[in-house]
Design an enzyme around this catalytic site. Structure first.
Site, mmCIF file in Angstrom:
data_model
loop_
_atom_site.group_PDB
_atom_site.id
_atom_site.type_symbol
_atom_site.label_atom_id
_atom_site.label_comp_id
_atom_site.label_asym_id
_atom_site.label_seq_id
_atom_site.Cartn_x
_atom_site.Cartn_y
_atom_site.Cartn_z
ATOM 1 N N GLU A 127 1.471 -1.776 6.587
ATOM 2 C CA GLU A 127 1.753 -0.343 6.652
ATOM 3 C C GLU A 127 1.985 0.157 8.074
ATOM 4 O OE1 GLU A 127 -0.701 3.592 5.094
ATOM 5 O OE2 GLU A 127 -1.763 1.782 5.681
ATOM 6 N N ASP A 183 -1.453 12.033 8.387
ATOM 7 C CA ASP A 183 -2.855 12.271 8.087
ATOM 8 C C ASP A 183 -3.655 11.007 8.440
ATOM 9 O OD1 ASP A 183 -1.241 11.212 5.991
ATOM 10 O OD2 ASP A 183 -2.703 11.762 4.465
#
Length: 585
Positions: A533, A349
């Site tokens: 990340e 996403d």
């Protein structure tokens, strides 16, 4: 004293009557009827080697009724929630979704209706008075900042595990956080809870660091979630319960016994089968070209899966962002919200993989797509269940899941394999056509062992030519500004590619990807002292960007994959990728 088996524990108790009660409550939790057990777990205390069961205090706990314990914040707080998000009371929409009410929600709403805060200042005062708000996380330091990377990377990661470990045996009343019986590792930053697919990649590093204790406790946590809710939610928040994430539980279970994974599959067979039922719910009676929840009937005898969410409303954690997007997509608001949520279930996403026009998020069609990665993982789950049943001597189950895996393999080859281009593609079942883009999801069939040698060689060629960049492989070849598109590379996709290529007779390309990825991560670490990340793998040595929130550090799955790869390829350092290396066994 008699012993009974709860999801993963043998609890010694002194009363058969209590044992029956616990079993009954456990069943009720699974059907969302028991507020006590769904929000306040057993506290397990070791006294002279004996586990005693002590129920958490639940004073005033059912004032709101059972349903309140599983309602998301936007359902509990309705207009208040909407106002807080729309007026941007917090920079991150997730902050208020994670806030803890200081008193029961009905009391807060009565005060809200009576006081009617109008301005942003009044609203903030109201929230501060009635909620405990988590501290908003700050973005990672700029890479131009003074670096603090004195510790060797392996040492840094090994130290981080304890910093990222959480214990939430019980949670405050009315919190959106779900309790868990065992310690677990969170990703870091704004991600304060346990996440599903992240955890597998984190656990790779935990095992390499010698933290098998955490690997085992996290597997038990996921088994508990399946026993309690019937599936593994996206994360351990009430607002994540309506969806899952890519099903990696069978791979986590396999980490418990690398030499004999079938033994572990047999041990967790009830949970594996129950999760499989969740993904396949509604498969019976579907007609060709129809779908129900996560199941799509492509022909009379062919069923594959899609991502889905049981809700069609804005996400609690991205409420404002979803409403803003809906304003640009007139006439399809409900479907758009569902497709947004389904994309969140995918873990990607957001990505051009899910866009009808290949570029614009407002054209999301996630529920219309049969994805390569999901169906590859379900093939792996079917094979794992078969192996567990074989170990238990259940031939009927062996036959059933052998048949299912064979049918899925054939369907993947028929609908998702593009022989002309030599790659696997997602399939838009509503148009009976393959999606045009190339993505790192094409490597999942290699990872789970369903690609032939010819297919693997073709995928390797496309990977080297289209996906491989200076810092590893990109998620897709398209640049859209979304975080799961170029130029970003992600730890889980590197691992899927590396391990899939190694298993499929392509060790040279696997080593190249491993070396380039580790080199990129090490370079950023040396500049910033952080693991983040995602990374820009096109311009190696830079952290990634894009998406709905600032770059996060920590970071669970990056730590896990890098720690594992550094053990496999110990000679890798920043800038050392001229040679393609062989992994250590």
């Amino acid at each position: 004293m008699s012993a009974i088996a709860l999801p993963t524990y043998k609890i010694k108790i002194g009363s058969l009557k209590l044992a029956v009660g616990i079993k009954r409550w456990s069943k009720n939790v699974r059907h969302h009827r028991c507020p006590i057990m769904s929000r306040h777990l057993f506290k397990l205390r070791d006294v002279s080697g004996t586990l005693l069961v002590v129920l958490s205090s639940i004073a005033g706990a059912h004032a709101q009724g059972t349903a309140a314990y599983l309602q998301s914040p936007q359902v509990q707080f309705k207009d208040l929630f909407s106002q807080v998000q729309s007026l941007r009371a917090f920079a991150d929409s997730k902050t208020f979704a994670d806030a803890i009410p200081n008193v029961p929600p009905n009391e807060i709403m009565a005060l809200y209706d009576a006081q009617g805060p109008k301005s942003l200042i009044e609203l903030k005062h109201f929230v501060d008075a009635h909620f405990t708000v988590p501290q908003e996380t700050t973005p990672v330091l700029s890479l131009t900042a003074t670096a603090n990377a004195a510790a060797p990377l392996v040492t840094h990661i090994d130290i981080l595990w304890d910093s990222l470990t959480r214990r939430t045996l019980s949670v405050p009343p009315y919190s959106s956080l779900l309790p868990l019986p065992e310690p677990y590792v969170v990703p870091g930053g704004r991600f304060r809870e346990l996440y599903y697919w992240d955890s597998y990649f984190t656990m790779l590093g935990l095992a390499t660091s010698g933290r098998q204790d955490l690997v085992e406790s996290m597997v038990r946590n996921f088994a508990y979630l399946i026993d309690t809710y019937g599936h593994v939610p996206n994360g351990t928040r009430t607002y994540y319960l309506s969806r899952s994430q890519p099903p990696f539980f069978f791979l986590m279970v396999g980490l418990l016994d690398a030499k004999d994974p079938a033994r572990a599959y047999a041990q967790y067979l009830p949970q594996l089968r129950r999760e499989y039922e969740f993904w396949m719910q509604g498969e019976d009676g579907l007609h060709r070209g129809s779908a129900h929840r996560r199941v799509v009937a492509l022909s009379k005898n062919t069923v594959l899966n899609r991502y889905w969410d049981d809700n069609a409303s804005p996400r609690d954690e991205s409420y404002r962002e979803d409403f803003d997007l809906a304003r640009t997509a007139r006439g399809r608001t409900s479907k758009l919200f569902r497709d947004i949520r389904a994309a969140a279930e995918s873990g990607w996403d957001f990505s051009s993989r899910w866009f009808a026009d290949g570029h614009t998020r407002a054209t999301l069609i996630t529920t219309e797509i049969v994805p390569v990665d999901l169906n590859s993982l379900l093939y792996g789950m079917e094979q794992s269940i078969r192996a567990g049943c074989e170990r238990q001597g259940d031939q009927q189950c062996v036959n059933e899941f052998s048949r299912r895996a064979t049918l899925r393999h054939a369907a993947i080859d028929h609908y998702l394999w593009d022989a002309k281009e030599g790659t696997y593609r997602d399939y838009r079942w509503t148009h009976a056509s393959k999606m045009p883009g190339i993505s790192a999801a094409s490597l999942y069939p290699l990872f789970v062992g369903l690609a032939t040698d010819v297919q693997a060689a073709a995928v390797a060629k496309v990977t080297r030519g289209e996906l491989l960049k200076m810092g590893g492989i990109v998620a897709t070849t398209i640049t859209t500004g979304q975080q799961w598109d170029s130029p970003n590379g992600w730890a889980p996709l590197q691992w899927i590619a590396i391990e899939g290529l190694r298993r499929s007779g392509q060790p040279s390309l696997a080593a190249t990807i491993a070396c380039r990825w580790m080199s990129a991560v090490i370079a950023v670490y040396q500049q910033s002292g952080k693991l983040v990340e995602k990374y820009d793998v096109v311009t190696a040595g830079q952290s990634g960007g894009g998406g709905e929130y600032p770059l996060q550090d920590g970071f669970g799955w990056t730590n896990g994959v890098v720690r594992k790869l550094m053990a496999m390829y110990p000679e890798t350092t920043a800038g050392s990728c001229a040679l393609e290396q062989r992994p250590m066994r």
